[in-house]
Design a protein around this motif. Structure first.
Motif, PDB file in Angstrom:
ATOM      1  N   THR A   1       0.840  -1.201   0.000  1.00 25.18           N
ATOM      2  CA  THR A   1       0.000   0.000   0.000  1.00 25.18           C
ATOM      3  C   THR A   1       0.870   1.245   0.000  1.00 25.18           C
ATOM      4  OG1 THR A   1      -1.783  -1.139   1.177  1.00 25.18           O
ATOM      5  CG2 THR A   1      -1.819   1.254   1.201  1.00 25.18           C
ATOM      6  N   ILE A   2       0.581   2.135  -0.929  1.00 17.04           N
ATOM      7  CA  ILE A   2       1.275   3.428  -0.989  1.00 17.04           C
ATOM      8  C   ILE A   2       0.231   4.533  -0.971  1.00 17.04           C
ATOM      9  CG2 ILE A   2       3.316   2.514  -2.140  1.00 17.04           C
ATOM     10  CD1 ILE A   2       0.932   4.514  -4.218  1.00 17.04           C
TER      11      ILE A   2
ATOM     12  N   LYS B   1       5.468   3.196   7.294  1.00 14.68           N
ATOM     13  CA  LYS B   1       5.336   3.019   8.741  1.00 14.68           C
ATOM     14  C   LYS B   1       3.924   2.662   9.186  1.00 14.68           C
ATOM     15  CE  LYS B   1       9.029   6.337   9.715  1.00 14.68           C
ATOM     16  NZ  LYS B   1       9.365   7.664  10.311  1.00 14.68           N
ATOM     17  N   ASN B   2       2.914   3.058   8.412  1.00 15.80           N
ATOM     18  CA  ASN B   2       1.539   2.944   8.900  1.00 15.80           C
ATOM     19  C   ASN B   2       0.605   2.075   8.058  1.00 15.80           C
ATOM     20  OD1 ASN B   2       1.524   5.117  11.177  1.00 15.80           O
ATOM     21  ND2 ASN B   2       2.444   6.157   9.429  1.00 15.80           N
TER      22      ASN B   2
ATOM     23  N   PRO C   1      10.269  -3.836   9.104  1.00 11.34           N
ATOM     24  CA  PRO C   1      10.753  -3.025  10.218  1.00 11.34           C
ATOM     25  C   PRO C   1      10.908  -1.567   9.799  1.00 11.34           C
ATOM     26  CG  PRO C   1      12.045  -5.042   9.963  1.00 11.34           C
ATOM     27  CD  PRO C   1      11.177  -4.921   8.753  1.00 11.34           C
ATOM     28  N   ILE C   2      10.460  -0.674  10.643  1.00 11.25           N
ATOM     29  CA  ILE C   2      10.462   0.748  10.310  1.00 11.25           C
ATOM     30  C   ILE C   2      11.852   1.238   9.942  1.00 11.25           C
ATOM     31  CG2 ILE C   2      10.098   3.064  11.270  1.00 11.25           C
ATOM     32  CD1 ILE C   2       7.780   1.931  12.854  1.00 11.25           C
ATOM     33  N   GLU C   3      12.870   0.717  10.629  1.00  7.57           N
ATOM     34  CA  GLU C   3      14.223   1.220  10.413  1.00  7.57           C
ATOM     35  C   GLU C   3      14.840   0.749   9.096  1.00  7.57           C
ATOM     36  OE1 GLU C   3      14.475  -2.525  12.949  1.00  7.57           O
ATOM     37  OE2 GLU C   3      13.252  -0.699  12.871  1.00  7.57           O
ATOM     38  N   THR C   4      14.173  -0.163   8.387  1.00 13.25           N
ATOM     39  CA  THR C   4      14.735  -0.682   7.134  1.00 13.25           C
ATOM     40  C   THR C   4      14.846   0.398   6.072  1.00 13.25           C
ATOM     41  OG1 THR C   4      13.815  -2.877   7.550  1.00 13.25           O
ATOM     42  CG2 THR C   4      14.438  -2.384   5.295  1.00 13.25           C
ATOM     43  N   ILE C   5      13.843   1.275   5.979  1.00  8.95           N
ATOM     44  CA  ILE C   5      13.820   2.298   4.933  1.00  8.95           C
ATOM     45  C   ILE C   5      14.316   3.634   5.463  1.00  8.95           C
ATOM     46  CG2 ILE C   5      12.374   3.589   3.324  1.00  8.95           C
ATOM     47  CD1 ILE C   5      10.546   1.247   3.107  1.00  8.95           C
ATOM     48  N   GLU C   6      15.320   4.172   4.778  1.00  4.08           N
ATOM     49  CA  GLU C   6      15.812   5.511   5.055  1.00  4.08           C
ATOM     50  C   GLU C   6      15.408   6.415   3.893  1.00  4.08           C
ATOM     51  OE1 GLU C   6      20.040   5.295   5.471  1.00  4.08           O
ATOM     52  OE2 GLU C   6      19.942   3.396   6.568  1.00  4.08           O
TER      53      GLU C   6
END
Length: 314
Positions: A77-78, A182-183, A191-196
């Motif tokens: 989902t985007i 994130k949502n 995991p949230i930290e995967t994408i920068e």
């Protein structure tokens, strides 16, 4: 009698001019209402497509959820801007161009706030042609250039990449991407930290690309300038040892410049392969997507998308 007719004519003329002046003044005063009316027409046109789609407001941009089925990983989902927000972004971009006489849209990117066909084609190609199993990108770092709404980046993270660097030269697309990651997608698999996220202008060659195992970009060659920039960045990534995937929908103006520059830089055997992708649905502002564009349809349809897969020499 003649004098009476003359006076009557003058009175009538005065009334007409007065009415016209009032109408013109009302037009100027109601210019904003005109824009709102136009947005309403766009929204009504897309009502059947968006009536049941959840809405979110991110940094003042109203967005709709878009959920796609991506082979290997399932649904992703985007977010993309609504018709009204696209109108706002276009107006911001035009105002910047007039006031600042700049090639860069510093306040609003109307293109990066909506989805384009090459994103799903590149996502599926990347996942199918890298590794095996449910997490084919396990242990790899993926860099996306011109990430826009972030479908490729989110797909890469869901596909097991240990690190995803999503870049764009605009803040708005990165904000939509971050919120969706994130949502709106399963946090157990993402995991949230995967994408920068990071700002990067491909045309500013003094800014080096971040290190990555795979560099991807999808539908960023809207004009010759960006087509040339993609070629320069492709060569930069290859020389550093990265694999590169480039996706491009039909009719992009920058593809000839991309191919010409790529050959000039020594990548003579580079070629696109046509892959089956799909069109996007939903409203598109006429200055974002012309009436003759094959990228958008009322319902998703098959569309041939060009994909280039380049491996480094070493």
């Amino acid at each position: 009698m003649n004098q009476f007719l003359c006076n009557s004519t003058r009175v009538a003329l005065f009334i007409c001019l007065f009415s016209a002046a009032n109408a013109f003044q009302a037009f100027k005063i109601d210019k904003r209402n005109y824009r709102c009316c136009r947005e309403s027409i766009c929204q009504l046109h897309a009502k059947s497509q968006s009536a049941n789609r959840a809405r979110h407001v991110i940094d003042g941009i109203e967005c709709l959820e878009v959920t796609l089925d991506i082979d290997t990983i399932g649904t992703v989902t985007i977010l993309e801007a609504t018709a009204g927000s696209q109108e706002d972004l276009v107006n911001m971009a035009l105002e910047d161009e007039i006031e600042e006489q700049s090639q860069k849209l510093t306040s609003g990117d109307p293109y990066g706030a909506v989805l384009w066909p090459a994103a799903s084609a590149v996502s599926e190609y990347l996942l199918k042609n890298t590794g095996e199993g449910p997490y084919p990108l396990k242990g790899l770092t993926v860099l996306e250039l011109g990430a826009g709404t972030g479908l490729v980046s989110i797909s890469a993270a869901l596909g097991g990449a240990k690190r995803v660097i999503a870049t764009d030269y605009e803040d708005i697309p990165l904000a939509l991407l971050s919120y969706a990651a994130k949502n709106l997608n399963p946090t157990s698999a993402l995991p949230i930290e995967t994408i920068e996220t990071s700002n990067l202008d491909m045309c500013e060659y003094d800014d080096p690309l971040p290190e990555a195992d795979i560099v991807v970009c999808a539908d960023v060659m809207y004009e010759p300038k960006t087509g040339k920039a993609v070629a320069v960045r492709v060569v930069e990534a290859l020389e550093r040892g990265s694999r590169v995937l480039v996706g491009d929908s039909p009719g992009r103006a920058g593809r000839p410049a991309f191919m010409e520059e790529l050959r000039r830089l020594g990548v003579a055997d580079a070629a696109f392969v046509e892959k089956v992708g799909r069109t996007c649905s939903g409203p598109r502002h006429e200055l974002i997507c012309g009436k003759e564009s094959r990228s958008v349809s009322e319902t998703p349809e098959e569309l041939e998308v060009a994909v280039m897969d380049l491996l480094p020499d070493r």
